[in-house]
Design a protein around this motif. Sequence first.
Motif, PDB file in Angstrom:
ATOM      1  N   VAL A 291       4.725  -7.318  -6.270  1.00 47.00           N
ATOM      2  CA  VAL A 291       5.846  -8.080  -5.712  1.00 47.00           C
ATOM      3  C   VAL A 291       6.838  -7.139  -5.041  1.00 47.00           C
ATOM      4  O   VAL A 291       7.314  -7.405  -3.920  1.00 47.00           O
ATOM      5  CB  VAL A 291       6.526  -8.935  -6.806  1.00 47.00           C
ATOM      6  CG1 VAL A 291       7.848  -9.501  -6.330  1.00 47.00           C
ATOM      7  CG2 VAL A 291       5.597 -10.057  -7.246  1.00 47.00           C
ATOM      8  N   ALA A 292       7.141  -6.027  -5.694  1.00 48.58           N
ATOM      9  CA  ALA A 292       8.070  -5.053  -5.098  1.00 48.58           C
ATOM     10  C   ALA A 292       7.518  -4.513  -3.778  1.00 48.58           C
ATOM     11  O   ALA A 292       8.254  -4.373  -2.791  1.00 48.58           O
ATOM     12  CB  ALA A 292       8.332  -3.913  -6.076  1.00 48.58           C
ATOM     13  N   ILE A 293       6.237  -4.226  -3.730  1.00 45.19           N
ATOM     14  CA  ILE A 293       5.622  -3.711  -2.512  1.00 45.19           C
ATOM     15  C   ILE A 293       5.637  -4.757  -1.409  1.00 45.19           C
ATOM     16  O   ILE A 293       5.909  -4.448  -0.247  1.00 45.19           O
ATOM     17  CB  ILE A 293       4.188  -3.221  -2.809  1.00 45.19           C
ATOM     18  CG1 ILE A 293       4.266  -1.927  -3.612  1.00 45.19           C
ATOM     19  CG2 ILE A 293       3.377  -3.028  -1.544  1.00 45.19           C
ATOM     20  CD1 ILE A 293       2.940  -1.453  -4.133  1.00 45.19           C
ATOM     21  N   ALA A 294       5.348  -5.995  -1.748  1.00 46.19           N
ATOM     22  CA  ALA A 294       5.357  -7.062  -0.743  1.00 46.19           C
ATOM     23  C   ALA A 294       6.759  -7.296  -0.185  1.00 46.19           C
ATOM     24  O   ALA A 294       6.935  -7.485   1.027  1.00 46.19           O
ATOM     25  CB  ALA A 294       4.803  -8.353  -1.344  1.00 46.19           C
TER      26      ALA A 294
ATOM     27  N   SER B  76       6.075   4.808   3.231  1.00 45.37           N
ATOM     28  CA  SER B  76       5.634   3.459   2.874  1.00 45.37           C
ATOM     29  C   SER B  76       4.147   3.289   3.134  1.00 45.37           C
ATOM     30  O   SER B  76       3.451   2.609   2.377  1.00 45.37           O
ATOM     31  CB  SER B  76       6.430   2.419   3.651  1.00 45.37           C
ATOM     32  OG  SER B  76       7.794   2.480   3.305  1.00 45.37           O
ATOM     33  N   VAL B  77       3.653   3.879   4.213  1.00 45.89           N
ATOM     34  CA  VAL B  77       2.215   3.815   4.494  1.00 45.89           C
ATOM     35  C   VAL B  77       1.445   4.510   3.379  1.00 45.89           C
ATOM     36  O   VAL B  77       0.411   4.008   2.916  1.00 45.89           O
ATOM     37  CB  VAL B  77       1.887   4.457   5.863  1.00 45.89           C
ATOM     38  CG1 VAL B  77       0.387   4.579   6.069  1.00 45.89           C
ATOM     39  CG2 VAL B  77       2.506   3.654   6.986  1.00 45.89           C
ATOM     40  N   LEU B  78       1.948   5.630   2.915  1.00 41.11           N
ATOM     41  CA  LEU B  78       1.302   6.347   1.820  1.00 41.11           C
ATOM     42  C   LEU B  78       1.291   5.501   0.545  1.00 41.11           C
ATOM     43  O   LEU B  78       0.274   5.426  -0.155  1.00 41.11           O
ATOM     44  CB  LEU B  78       2.043   7.662   1.575  1.00 41.11           C
ATOM     45  CG  LEU B  78       1.230   8.830   1.087  1.00 41.11           C
ATOM     46  CD1 LEU B  78       0.134   9.166   2.051  1.00 41.11           C
ATOM     47  CD2 LEU B  78       2.130  10.021   0.886  1.00 41.11           C
TER      48      LEU B  78
ATOM     49  N   ALA C 299      -2.059   4.036  -1.366  1.00 45.03           N
ATOM     50  CA  ALA C 299      -2.245   4.329  -2.787  1.00 45.03           C
ATOM     51  C   ALA C 299      -2.301   3.044  -3.607  1.00 45.03           C
ATOM     52  O   ALA C 299      -3.131   2.920  -4.517  1.00 45.03           O
ATOM     53  CB  ALA C 299      -1.122   5.229  -3.289  1.00 45.03           C
ATOM     54  N   SER C 300      -1.458   2.089  -3.292  1.00 44.11           N
ATOM     55  CA  SER C 300      -1.447   0.822  -4.026  1.00 44.11           C
ATOM     56  C   SER C 300      -2.751   0.065  -3.841  1.00 44.11           C
ATOM     57  O   SER C 300      -3.300  -0.495  -4.798  1.00 44.11           O
ATOM     58  CB  SER C 300      -0.282  -0.045  -3.556  1.00 44.11           C
ATOM     59  OG  SER C 300       0.932   0.590  -3.813  1.00 44.11           O
ATOM     60  N   ALA C 301      -3.249   0.046  -2.621  1.00 41.24           N
ATOM     61  CA  ALA C 301      -4.508  -0.656  -2.369  1.00 41.24           C
ATOM     62  C   ALA C 301      -5.656   0.002  -3.130  1.00 41.24           C
ATOM     63  O   ALA C 301      -6.485  -0.688  -3.738  1.00 41.24           O
ATOM     64  CB  ALA C 301      -4.794  -0.683  -0.870  1.00 41.24           C
ATOM     65  N   TRP C 302      -5.707   1.336  -3.125  1.00 41.10           N
ATOM     66  CA  TRP C 302      -6.779   2.040  -3.822  1.00 41.10           C
ATOM     67  C   TRP C 302      -6.669   1.899  -5.332  1.00 41.10           C
ATOM     68  O   TRP C 302      -7.672   1.652  -6.014  1.00 41.10           O
ATOM     69  CB  TRP C 302      -6.808   3.511  -3.416  1.00 41.10           C
ATOM     70  CG  TRP C 302      -7.512   3.695  -2.106  1.00 41.10           C
ATOM     71  CD1 TRP C 302      -6.942   3.886  -0.893  1.00 41.10           C
ATOM     72  CD2 TRP C 302      -8.922   3.668  -1.883  1.00 41.10           C
ATOM     73  NE1 TRP C 302      -7.909   3.988   0.073  1.00 41.10           N
ATOM     74  CE2 TRP C 302      -9.134   3.862  -0.509  1.00 41.10           C
ATOM     75  CE3 TRP C 302     -10.020   3.503  -2.725  1.00 41.10           C
ATOM     76  CZ2 TRP C 302     -10.406   3.893   0.051  1.00 41.10           C
ATOM     77  CZ3 TRP C 302     -11.291   3.541  -2.157  1.00 41.10           C
ATOM     78  CH2 TRP C 302     -11.477   3.729  -0.790  1.00 41.10           C
ATOM     79  N   VAL C 303      -5.471   2.048  -5.864  1.00 43.82           N
ATOM     80  CA  VAL C 303      -5.300   1.892  -7.319  1.00 43.82           C
ATOM     81  C   VAL C 303      -5.620   0.458  -7.726  1.00 43.82           C
ATOM     82  O   VAL C 303      -6.303   0.223  -8.731  1.00 43.82           O
ATOM     83  CB  VAL C 303      -3.873   2.299  -7.755  1.00 43.82           C
ATOM     84  CG1 VAL C 303      -3.577   1.861  -9.171  1.00 43.82           C
ATOM     85  CG2 VAL C 303      -3.691   3.802  -7.621  1.00 43.82           C
TER      86      VAL C 303
ATOM     87  N   ALA D 212      -1.102  -6.695  -1.674  1.00 48.42           N
ATOM     88  CA  ALA D 212       0.250  -6.222  -1.347  1.00 48.42           C
ATOM     89  C   ALA D 212       0.192  -4.859  -0.662  1.00 48.42           C
ATOM     90  O   ALA D 212       0.943  -4.607   0.295  1.00 48.42           O
ATOM     91  CB  ALA D 212       1.102  -6.136  -2.615  1.00 48.42           C
ATOM     92  N   GLY D 213      -0.697  -3.989  -1.107  1.00 49.08           N
ATOM     93  CA  GLY D 213      -0.844  -2.686  -0.464  1.00 49.08           C
ATOM     94  C   GLY D 213      -1.317  -2.829   0.973  1.00 49.08           C
ATOM     95  O   GLY D 213      -0.800  -2.167   1.885  1.00 49.08           O
TER      96      GLY D 213
END
Length: 161
Positions: free
Chosen positions: A47-50, A80-82, A86-90, A135-136
């Motif tokens: 949610v924070a990332i979105a 933010s791209v980083l 990272a969020s998508a991979w995790v 979200a990532g």
Amino acid sequence: MGPTRVRDLAAATAVAAVIGYLLVISLYRWFPPITAWSGISLLAVAVAIAVWGQFVRRRIADGKVGVGAGRLHPLAVARSVLIAKASAWVGALVLGWWTGVLGYLLPRRDTVRVAGEDTGGAVVAAVCALVLVAAGLWLQYCCKSPDDQNDTADPLPGAAD
């Protein structure tokens, strides 16, 4: 560094699911109870990332990226791209883990009482991990510049190979 490909995330999820399933086969008896709270932290991060993605998207669309008061610093967008990648991979790896756990629990939920009790928490955790992946990817999409029409184009045309 190019955009994160969904097929790469799917492959990582599948590998993590197989490894997770193999680990759960031998380690499940030592697991603590899996509750709905097991994956909620992933949802909070998603949610924070979105929300941050929506903020970045709005700033880029309004042309308020740059150095100065009331502007979003370009390094913040790059960071933010980083974070997005990272969020998508995790999220993909954690989704794979919970998919492996579910692969173990679902066939046993009617015969093993604890497996039946843990299934709901594992489903919630898997869904939260999937939301983190989304979200990532959303944040990564939001960080594109307005004139960035082709993600696969060479960023330095005419550069030596």
